[in-house]
Design a protein around this motif. Structure first.
Motif, short mmCIF file in Angstrom:
data_model
loop_
_atom_site.label_atom_id
_atom_site.label_comp_id
_atom_site.label_asym_id
_atom_site.label_seq_id
_atom_site.Cartn_x
_atom_site.Cartn_y
_atom_site.Cartn_z
N GLN A 121 -14.08 -7.87 0.87
CA GLN A 121 -13.74 -6.86 -0.13
C GLN A 121 -13.61 -5.47 0.49
OE1 GLN A 121 -16.72 -7.14 -3.17
NE2 GLN A 121 -15.95 -9.10 -3.99
N ASP A 122 -14.54 -5.16 1.39
CA ASP A 122 -14.45 -3.86 2.07
C ASP A 122 -13.20 -3.77 2.92
OD1 ASP A 122 -16.82 -3.11 0.91
OD2 ASP A 122 -18.06 -3.68 2.63
N LEU A 123 -12.84 -4.89 3.58
CA LEU A 123 -11.64 -4.90 4.40
C LEU A 123 -10.39 -4.69 3.54
CD1 LEU A 123 -10.27 -5.35 7.15
CD2 LEU A 123 -10.30 -7.81 6.66
N ILE A 124 -10.35 -5.37 2.40
CA ILE A 124 -9.19 -5.22 1.51
C ILE A 124 -9.10 -3.78 0.99
CG2 ILE A 124 -8.24 -5.93 -0.71
CD1 ILE A 124 -9.37 -8.72 -0.17
N ARG A 125 -10.24 -3.22 0.63
CA ARG A 125 -10.23 -1.84 0.14
C ARG A 125 -9.79 -0.87 1.24
NH1 ARG A 125 -15.82 -1.31 -3.43
NH2 ARG A 125 -15.18 -2.70 -5.14
N THR A 126 -10.25 -1.12 2.46
CA THR A 126 -9.86 -0.24 3.57
C THR A 126 -8.36 -0.33 3.82
OG1 THR A 126 -12.04 -0.56 4.56
CG2 THR A 126 -10.29 0.31 5.97
N LEU A 127 -7.84 -1.56 3.84
CA LEU A 127 -6.40 -1.73 4.05
C LEU A 127 -5.60 -1.09 2.92
CD1 LEU A 127 -6.25 -5.42 5.35
CD2 LEU A 127 -5.97 -3.33 6.68
N LEU A 128 -6.07 -1.29 1.70
CA LEU A 128 -5.37 -0.71 0.55
C LEU A 128 -5.38 0.81 0.60
CD1 LEU A 128 -3.88 -1.53 -2.01
CD2 LEU A 128 -6.05 -1.44 -3.24
N LYS A 129 -6.50 1.37 1.04
CA LYS A 129 -6.58 2.82 1.14
C LYS A 129 -5.65 3.34 2.23
CE LYS A 129 -9.90 6.60 1.52
NZ LYS A 129 -11.32 6.97 1.66
N LYS A 130 -5.59 2.63 3.36
CA LYS A 130 -4.69 3.05 4.43
C LYS A 130 -3.23 2.96 3.99
CE LYS A 130 -7.70 1.91 8.33
NZ LYS A 130 -7.88 1.08 9.55
N LEU A 131 -2.89 1.88 3.28
CA LEU A 131 -1.53 1.76 2.77
C LEU A 131 -1.22 2.87 1.77
CD1 LEU A 131 -1.22 -2.11 2.24
CD2 LEU A 131 -0.09 -0.73 3.98
N ALA A 132 -2.21 3.20 0.95
CA ALA A 132 -2.00 4.29 -0.01
C ALA A 132 -1.78 5.62 0.70
CB ALA A 132 -3.21 4.39 -0.95
N ASN A 133 -2.52 5.85 1.78
CA ASN A 133 -2.33 7.08 2.55
C ASN A 133 -0.93 7.13 3.17
OD1 ASN A 133 -4.92 8.02 1.98
ND2 ASN A 133 -5.81 6.97 3.75
N LEU A 134 -0.48 5.98 3.70
CA LEU A 134 0.88 5.94 4.25
C LEU A 134 1.93 6.17 3.16
CD1 LEU A 134 0.60 2.91 6.73
CD2 LEU A 134 0.73 5.34 7.30
N SER A 135 1.71 5.55 2.01
CA SER A 135 2.63 5.76 0.90
C SER A 135 2.64 7.21 0.45
CB SER A 135 2.26 4.85 -0.27
OG SER A 135 2.34 3.50 0.09
N LEU A 136 1.48 7.83 0.50
CA LEU A 136 1.39 9.24 0.11
C LEU A 136 2.15 10.13 1.08
CD1 LEU A 136 0.05 10.75 -2.20
CD2 LEU A 136 -1.93 11.14 -0.74
N GLN A 137 2.02 9.84 2.37
CA GLN A 137 2.78 10.61 3.36
C GLN A 137 4.28 10.39 3.18
OE1 GLN A 137 1.50 12.85 5.40
NE2 GLN A 137 -0.54 12.41 4.60
N ASP A 138 4.66 9.14 2.92
CA ASP A 138 6.08 8.85 2.67
C ASP A 138 6.58 9.57 1.42
OD1 ASP A 138 8.54 7.08 3.15
OD2 ASP A 138 8.00 6.56 1.09
N TYR A 139 5.73 9.64 0.41
CA TYR A 139 6.11 10.35 -0.82
C TYR A 139 6.33 11.83 -0.55
CZ TYR A 139 5.15 13.10 -4.99
OH TYR A 139 5.19 14.05 -5.98
#
Length: 371
Positions: free
Chosen positions: A53-71
């Motif tokens: 669960q922690d790994l999934i949350r970490t990956l999801l947060k990293k993807l969200a940060n990348l999406s935020l930079q792309d936005y």
């Protein structure tokens, strides 16, 4: 006298206590072994679940940060492009000209065509999606990797509307099916209209259409009996079959007339839209031809503006180090290199075939140059 039977109690000795203690100790050891065998597995499994669960949350947060930079990048790019476009239009209006454009959506209101309107609609939809995904990425990043669905946003967008519509549809189907099971209703359309779901509404529409056809056919049979067995065509009775027959008759009539028009035209082909009677095929072809002509005019006007734009702002002259500037410079060099080579070759050949001038001709040339 009756004999008294006395059961002999076994003698309790130290060996008996020792054996009992060994038996008890062996049982307790087995219990401890069993508990020691089960507990670590359960504990390890729970630990592994938490790690996943922690790994999934970490990956999801990293993807969200990348999406935020792309936005942020896309938003800045779109805003800069739109600002530059508005500045160019303002300058062109001040000079009494029309601003040149590359994209179909940038054409004026009087010149924009189907492609421009379609592109404008698509770009507007994509911009709303990008803004929505930016808000969702910001929430996921700030919530330590918690998943945020599009429909959970306070200010939704196209994706939120799509997900909400899909969830509502599934929920309506589920609730209507539950109601159908509870009320022991066989067909979905037989539920009350307030409790009827999408399946019931669809079935009701199909049944209504079939009932309308049935009523029209019954009426046609009654008219046929009243007329002494005379055939009554579906077109003479209001209904779906009558409308289909009417469309078919219009098509056949137009095609027969088109065949006659071809005979009058010395056998040359007459298109459905050019026939003396324009049927369904002629109407469809006319609409398609008008759309093609409209698109052709739109693209012709856009090609003229593209030429103007390239003449005014060539990438290799505005910014040679940019991607477009470098690409244009490379392509221009590739196309001009053979021309330059052949010109040099022709000049060298001309020099090799030339003859030396005599002294008199040299003096004459010098005299002309002095004059």
């Amino acid at each position: 006298m009756s004999q008294l039977h006395v059961q002999k109690v076994p003698e309790v000795t130290s060996s008996t206590y020792l054996s009992s203690f060994r038996l008890f100790s062996s049982d307790s050891d087995d219990i401890e072994k069993t508990s020691s065998n089960v507990s670590p597995d359960v504990k390890n499994e729970s630990i592994q679940t938490l790690k996943n669960q922690d790994l999934i949350r970490t990956l999801l947060k990293k993807l969200a940060n990348l999406s935020l930079q792309d936005y942020y990048w896309r938003s800045d790019y779109f805003k800069k492009t739109e600002a530059d476009r508005q500045v160019e239009e303002s300058i062109a209006r001040m000079m009494g000209e029309e601003a040149s454009y590359l994209r179909p959506m940038d054409a004026g209101d009087g010149k924009i065509g189907p492609l421009g309107r379609a592109e404008k609609t698509l770009v507007k939809w994509l911009s709303l999606v990008i803004e929505e995904e930016g808000r969702r990425a910001r929430l996921i990043s700030s919530s330590n990797g918690e998943l945020v669905r599009p429909m959970d946003l306070e200010v939704g967008g196209p994706l939120s509307n799509l997900e909400s519509a899909a969830v509502t549809l599934i929920e309506r189907i589920r609730s209507s099916e539950k109601e159908r099971v509870l009320t022991s209703t066989l067909r979905p359309k037989d539920l009350e209209e307030e409790k009827r779901g999408p399946l019931g509404n669809l079935e009701a529409k199909v049944v209504n259409a079939l009932d309308e056809i049935k009523r029209a056919e019954r009426k046609r049979m009654e008219l046929s009996r009243n007329r002494g067995g005379e055939v009554v065509r579906p077109i003479d009775v209001p209904g779906p079959l009558g409308e289909m027959e009417l469309w078919y008759l219009e098509l056949i009539t137009a095609e027969k007339q088109r065949a006659k028009d071809r005979e009058r035209n010395n056998g040359d082909l007459v298109r459905p839209k050019d026939g003396s009677i324009q049927g369904p095929m002629g109407t469809a072809e006319q609409k398609f031809s008008d759309a093609i002509n409209y698109i052709r005019e739109e693209e012709t006007e856009r090609l003229t503006n593209v030429k103007r734009f390239l003449q005014e702002k060539r990438p290799m002259e505005v910014d040679r180090n940019s991607a477009l500037g470098w690409t244009e410079a490379f392509l221009v060099g590739v196309f001009r290199a053979p021309q330059l080579f052949f010109r040099v070759f022709d000049r060298v050949k001309e020099l090799l075939e030339s003859e030396t001038l005599s002294l008199d001709e040299t003096k004459k040339m010098e005299t002309k140059e002095k004059k």
